[in-house]
Design a protein around this motif. Sequence first.
Motif, PDB file in Angstrom:
ATOM      1  N   LYS A  78      27.814  34.805   2.379  1.00  0.00           N
ATOM      2  CA  LYS A  78      28.638  34.341   1.261  1.00  0.00           C
ATOM      3  C   LYS A  78      27.771  34.198   0.022  1.00  0.00           C
ATOM      4  O   LYS A  78      26.651  33.687   0.090  1.00  0.00           O
ATOM      5  CB  LYS A  78      29.261  32.991   1.617  1.00  0.00           C
ATOM      6  CG  LYS A  78      30.350  32.516   0.664  1.00  0.00           C
ATOM      7  CD  LYS A  78      30.867  31.191   1.151  1.00  0.00           C
ATOM      8  CE  LYS A  78      32.232  30.834   0.645  1.00  0.00           C
ATOM      9  NZ  LYS A  78      33.321  31.692   0.918  1.00  0.00           N
ATOM     10  N   THR A  79      28.281  34.686  -1.091  1.00  0.00           N
ATOM     11  CA  THR A  79      27.577  34.558  -2.367  1.00  0.00           C
ATOM     12  C   THR A  79      28.307  33.537  -3.230  1.00  0.00           C
ATOM     13  O   THR A  79      29.505  33.665  -3.485  1.00  0.00           O
ATOM     14  CB  THR A  79      27.510  35.903  -3.109  1.00  0.00           C
ATOM     15  OG1 THR A  79      26.864  36.865  -2.279  1.00  0.00           O
ATOM     16  CG2 THR A  79      26.731  35.760  -4.411  1.00  0.00           C
ATOM     17  N   LEU A  80      27.580  32.523  -3.659  1.00  0.00           N
ATOM     18  CA  LEU A  80      28.160  31.478  -4.501  1.00  0.00           C
ATOM     19  C   LEU A  80      27.605  31.583  -5.918  1.00  0.00           C
ATOM     20  O   LEU A  80      26.414  31.827  -6.111  1.00  0.00           O
ATOM     21  CB  LEU A  80      27.821  30.095  -3.945  1.00  0.00           C
ATOM     22  CG  LEU A  80      28.393  29.740  -2.572  1.00  0.00           C
ATOM     23  CD1 LEU A  80      27.796  28.425  -2.100  1.00  0.00           C
ATOM     24  CD2 LEU A  80      29.898  29.641  -2.626  1.00  0.00           C
ATOM     25  N   LYS A  81      28.486  31.424  -6.888  1.00  0.00           N
ATOM     26  CA  LYS A  81      28.065  31.374  -8.281  1.00  0.00           C
ATOM     27  C   LYS A  81      27.601  29.951  -8.585  1.00  0.00           C
ATOM     28  O   LYS A  81      28.301  28.979  -8.303  1.00  0.00           O
ATOM     29  CB  LYS A  81      29.223  31.739  -9.221  1.00  0.00           C
ATOM     30  CG  LYS A  81      29.773  33.139  -9.028  1.00  0.00           C
ATOM     31  CD  LYS A  81      28.827  34.159  -9.593  1.00  0.00           C
ATOM     32  CE  LYS A  81      29.457  35.561  -9.536  1.00  0.00           C
ATOM     33  NZ  LYS A  81      28.535  36.580 -10.038  1.00  0.00           N
ATOM     34  N   THR A  82      26.412  29.805  -9.151  1.00  0.00           N
ATOM     35  CA  THR A  82      25.897  28.488  -9.519  1.00  0.00           C
ATOM     36  C   THR A  82      25.239  28.575 -10.882  1.00  0.00           C
ATOM     37  O   THR A  82      25.001  29.665 -11.414  1.00  0.00           O
ATOM     38  CB  THR A  82      24.849  27.981  -8.498  1.00  0.00           C
ATOM     39  OG1 THR A  82      23.614  28.660  -8.724  1.00  0.00           O
ATOM     40  CG2 THR A  82      25.291  28.225  -7.066  1.00  0.00           C
ATOM     41  N   GLY A  85      22.268  30.717 -10.856  1.00  0.00           N
ATOM     42  CA  GLY A  85      22.452  32.133 -10.547  1.00  0.00           C
ATOM     43  C   GLY A  85      23.147  32.282  -9.201  1.00  0.00           C
ATOM     44  O   GLY A  85      23.616  31.304  -8.605  1.00  0.00           O
ATOM     45  N   ASP A  86      23.235  33.508  -8.702  1.00  0.00           N
ATOM     46  CA  ASP A  86      23.886  33.750  -7.412  1.00  0.00           C
ATOM     47  C   ASP A  86      23.066  33.140  -6.283  1.00  0.00           C
ATOM     48  O   ASP A  86      21.835  33.232  -6.250  1.00  0.00           O
ATOM     49  CB  ASP A  86      24.049  35.248  -7.174  1.00  0.00           C
ATOM     50  CG  ASP A  86      25.130  35.852  -8.070  1.00  0.00           C
ATOM     51  OD1 ASP A  86      25.808  35.061  -8.757  1.00  0.00           O
ATOM     52  OD2 ASP A  86      25.283  37.083  -8.089  1.00  0.00           O
ATOM     53  N   LEU A  87      23.776  32.526  -5.328  1.00  0.00           N
ATOM     54  CA  LEU A  87      23.137  31.857  -4.191  1.00  0.00           C
ATOM     55  C   LEU A  87      23.693  32.457  -2.908  1.00  0.00           C
ATOM     56  O   LEU A  87      24.908  32.470  -2.707  1.00  0.00           O
ATOM     57  CB  LEU A  87      23.438  30.360  -4.256  1.00  0.00           C
ATOM     58  CG  LEU A  87      22.604  29.432  -3.393  1.00  0.00           C
ATOM     59  CD1 LEU A  87      21.182  29.361  -3.936  1.00  0.00           C
ATOM     60  CD2 LEU A  87      23.211  28.040  -3.401  1.00  0.00           C
ATOM     61  N   GLU A  88      22.822  33.001  -2.063  1.00  0.00           N
ATOM     62  CA  GLU A  88      23.245  33.621  -0.806  1.00  0.00           C
ATOM     63  C   GLU A  88      23.116  32.610   0.331  1.00  0.00           C
ATOM     64  O   GLU A  88      22.062  31.989   0.506  1.00  0.00           O
ATOM     65  CB  GLU A  88      22.375  34.843  -0.493  1.00  0.00           C
ATOM     66  CG  GLU A  88      22.359  35.911  -1.587  1.00  0.00           C
ATOM     67  CD  GLU A  88      23.680  36.649  -1.692  1.00  0.00           C
ATOM     68  OE1 GLU A  88      24.450  36.619  -0.706  1.00  0.00           O
ATOM     69  OE2 GLU A  88      23.935  37.237  -2.757  1.00  0.00           O
ATOM     70  N   ASN A 107      37.444  29.784   0.887  1.00  0.00           N
ATOM     71  CA  ASN A 107      37.708  30.623  -0.287  1.00  0.00           C
ATOM     72  C   ASN A 107      36.901  30.204  -1.517  1.00  0.00           C
ATOM     73  O   ASN A 107      37.161  30.665  -2.619  1.00  0.00           O
ATOM     74  CB  ASN A 107      39.203  30.586  -0.625  1.00  0.00           C
ATOM     75  CG  ASN A 107      40.045  31.181   0.492  1.00  0.00           C
ATOM     76  OD1 ASN A 107      39.673  32.191   1.081  1.00  0.00           O
ATOM     77  ND2 ASN A 107      41.161  30.532   0.802  1.00  0.00           N
ATOM     78  N   GLN A 108      35.943  29.335  -1.311  1.00  0.00           N
ATOM     79  CA  GLN A 108      35.155  28.843  -2.434  1.00  0.00           C
ATOM     80  C   GLN A 108      34.155  29.908  -2.893  1.00  0.00           C
ATOM     81  O   GLN A 108      33.434  30.480  -2.089  1.00  0.00           O
ATOM     82  CB  GLN A 108      34.407  27.564  -2.024  1.00  0.00           C
ATOM     83  CG  GLN A 108      33.726  26.867  -3.176  1.00  0.00           C
ATOM     84  CD  GLN A 108      33.136  25.536  -2.731  1.00  0.00           C
ATOM     85  OE1 GLN A 108      33.639  24.904  -1.813  1.00  0.00           O
ATOM     86  NE2 GLN A 108      32.067  25.122  -3.387  1.00  0.00           N
ATOM     87  N   THR A 109      34.128  30.164  -4.183  1.00  0.00           N
ATOM     88  CA  THR A 109      33.229  31.194  -4.719  1.00  0.00           C
ATOM     89  C   THR A 109      32.155  30.605  -5.630  1.00  0.00           C
ATOM     90  O   THR A 109      31.311  31.323  -6.138  1.00  0.00           O
ATOM     91  CB  THR A 109      34.029  32.245  -5.508  1.00  0.00           C
ATOM     92  OG1 THR A 109      34.750  31.591  -6.547  1.00  0.00           O
ATOM     93  CG2 THR A 109      34.986  33.002  -4.597  1.00  0.00           C
ATOM     94  N   THR A 110      32.236  29.307  -5.875  1.00  0.00           N
ATOM     95  CA  THR A 110      31.201  28.653  -6.678  1.00  0.00           C
ATOM     96  C   THR A 110      30.634  27.498  -5.879  1.00  0.00           C
ATOM     97  O   THR A 110      31.320  26.919  -5.035  1.00  0.00           O
ATOM     98  CB  THR A 110      31.769  28.107  -8.003  1.00  0.00           C
ATOM     99  OG1 THR A 110      32.722  27.091  -7.710  1.00  0.00           O
ATOM    100  CG2 THR A 110      32.409  29.201  -8.809  1.00  0.00           C
ATOM    101  N   LEU A 111      29.387  27.182  -6.159  1.00  0.00           N
ATOM    102  CA  LEU A 111      28.779  26.065  -5.452  1.00  0.00           C
ATOM    103  C   LEU A 111      29.548  24.797  -5.734  1.00  0.00           C
ATOM    104  O   LEU A 111      29.750  23.970  -4.886  1.00  0.00           O
ATOM    105  CB  LEU A 111      27.316  25.903  -5.889  1.00  0.00           C
ATOM    106  CG  LEU A 111      26.596  24.672  -5.328  1.00  0.00           C
ATOM    107  CD1 LEU A 111      26.614  24.681  -3.812  1.00  0.00           C
ATOM    108  CD2 LEU A 111      25.171  24.605  -5.833  1.00  0.00           C
ATOM    109  N   SER A 112      29.999  24.636  -7.000  1.00  0.00           N
ATOM    110  CA  SER A 112      30.693  23.432  -7.292  1.00  0.00           C
ATOM    111  C   SER A 112      32.150  23.644  -7.237  1.00  0.00           C
ATOM    112  O   SER A 112      32.705  24.434  -7.931  1.00  0.00           O
ATOM    113  CB  SER A 112      30.334  22.851  -8.625  1.00  0.00           C
ATOM    114  OG  SER A 112      30.479  23.668  -9.650  1.00  0.00           O
ATOM    115  N   GLY A 141      29.141  32.758 -14.732  1.00  0.00           N
ATOM    116  CA  GLY A 141      29.466  34.170 -14.619  1.00  0.00           C
ATOM    117  C   GLY A 141      30.890  34.409 -14.165  1.00  0.00           C
ATOM    118  O   GLY A 141      31.219  35.462 -13.625  1.00  0.00           O
ATOM    119  N   LEU A 142      31.765  33.418 -14.367  1.00  0.00           N
ATOM    120  CA  LEU A 142      33.160  33.528 -13.938  1.00  0.00           C
ATOM    121  C   LEU A 142      34.067  33.718 -15.148  1.00  0.00           C
ATOM    122  O   LEU A 142      33.824  33.176 -16.215  1.00  0.00           O
ATOM    123  CB  LEU A 142      33.593  32.262 -13.188  1.00  0.00           C
ATOM    124  CG  LEU A 142      32.884  31.951 -11.879  1.00  0.00           C
ATOM    125  CD1 LEU A 142      33.350  30.592 -11.357  1.00  0.00           C
ATOM    126  CD2 LEU A 142      33.166  33.019 -10.840  1.00  0.00           C
TER     127      LEU A 142
END
Length: 411
Positions: A78-82, A85-88, A107-112, A141-142
């Motif tokens: 899973k790649t999270l936007k933070t 930067g991107d967090l794997e 379904n979360q795509t951001t760390l927060s 980046g969203l």
Amino acid sequence: MVKRKISPERRERRKKLLEMLQDAGINDVAGVQELFKEMVSSVLENGLEGEMEDELGYSKYDYRNKETDNSRNGYSEKTLKTSLGDLEIAVPRDRKGDFEPQIVKKNQTTLSGDIEEKILSMYAKGMTTSDIEGHIRDIYGLEVSDSTISRVTDKILPVVKEWQMRPLESVYAVVFMDAIHFHVRSEGQIVKKAVYIAIGIKMDGVRDVLGMWVGENESAKFWLGVPNSLKNRGVEDILIACVDGLTGFANAIEAVFTKTEIQQCVIHQIRNSTRFVSYKDIKELMADLKKVYAAIDEQTALYQLDSFDEKWSKKYPKIALSWRTNWANLSTYFKYPQEVRTLIYTTNAIESFNRQLRKVTKSKSVFPTDESLLKMLYLAMMDITKKWTGRRQDWGKIYSQLEIFFADRLD
């Protein structure tokens, strides 16, 4: 030159941190950022492993304590936007697909999950939707649309309604009431609407925004609904109500809280009195007017008002007349000692609040609905009142005076 003091414990932590960075070959900010990302990934993955263990009831490879027919089934990337930067991260899976992680939801795509909180925070500070879009895009980046921002902020509406109906204290020492105006679109037209605001000072000296109501205009009929709303929410008595000469308010408040004393804002009366005074006369006239409102008692104030009338009535006949017309509500503060006078003779407490609301809402020339207006005002109010900590420093003196003046109404 001030010598910087560092505790031994902090010095030791720094030493260990520097050793760790040197061992990892890190010698710049970019390296520290990458290391921090790895640390965050590790914390998240450890947390997810713990959640999976709780879900299945046994730790990894501990099959002897397994009491379920479900089991682990590898990982999904899973790649999270933070903001870093991107967090794997690797998210553990179970064979039945029952596992619902909480630290990082499916379904979360951001760390927060605090992206929504950030949107609300920016909205509360008066940022436009385009500004919010730009910030979210730059930091995470969203891409977020106007409709997304509206959907997020609309979630606050049930909270606003709950806040408007929450129970209140039974007795308030002072309640300041005022109106602030905004343009709202209604039935294809842009109309000017008043938002009625009540700020109360509780018997412990702490301030609280009691409510905000959107109405068509300042009228006794609408104002009657405000004190009724306060009474329905548990308010039994208001010792003193301070108002900005609101049309019909005195009758409205007295109809609901029959013992409440009304104090009209003296500063507003002064502004209204001197609005059309020539700049050549203003300094002298203000000095004479000050003898009225700064008098030591009501008898002296009336004597000074007579003197003012005699001196200025030919040139400015309406000033003294206006003071006499409103005297019943303007003179209330004369019966109290200086500490209480300072508190009630002006509505500065609520005016300061209103100025901050205007600052937040200045980017919105027209609100599409009453709900959108109330939504922004509520979020701004929550942001403003975070700084309202503690009570007035002189509250001990004020309270002791109120106890004497209102002994029959206070326990």
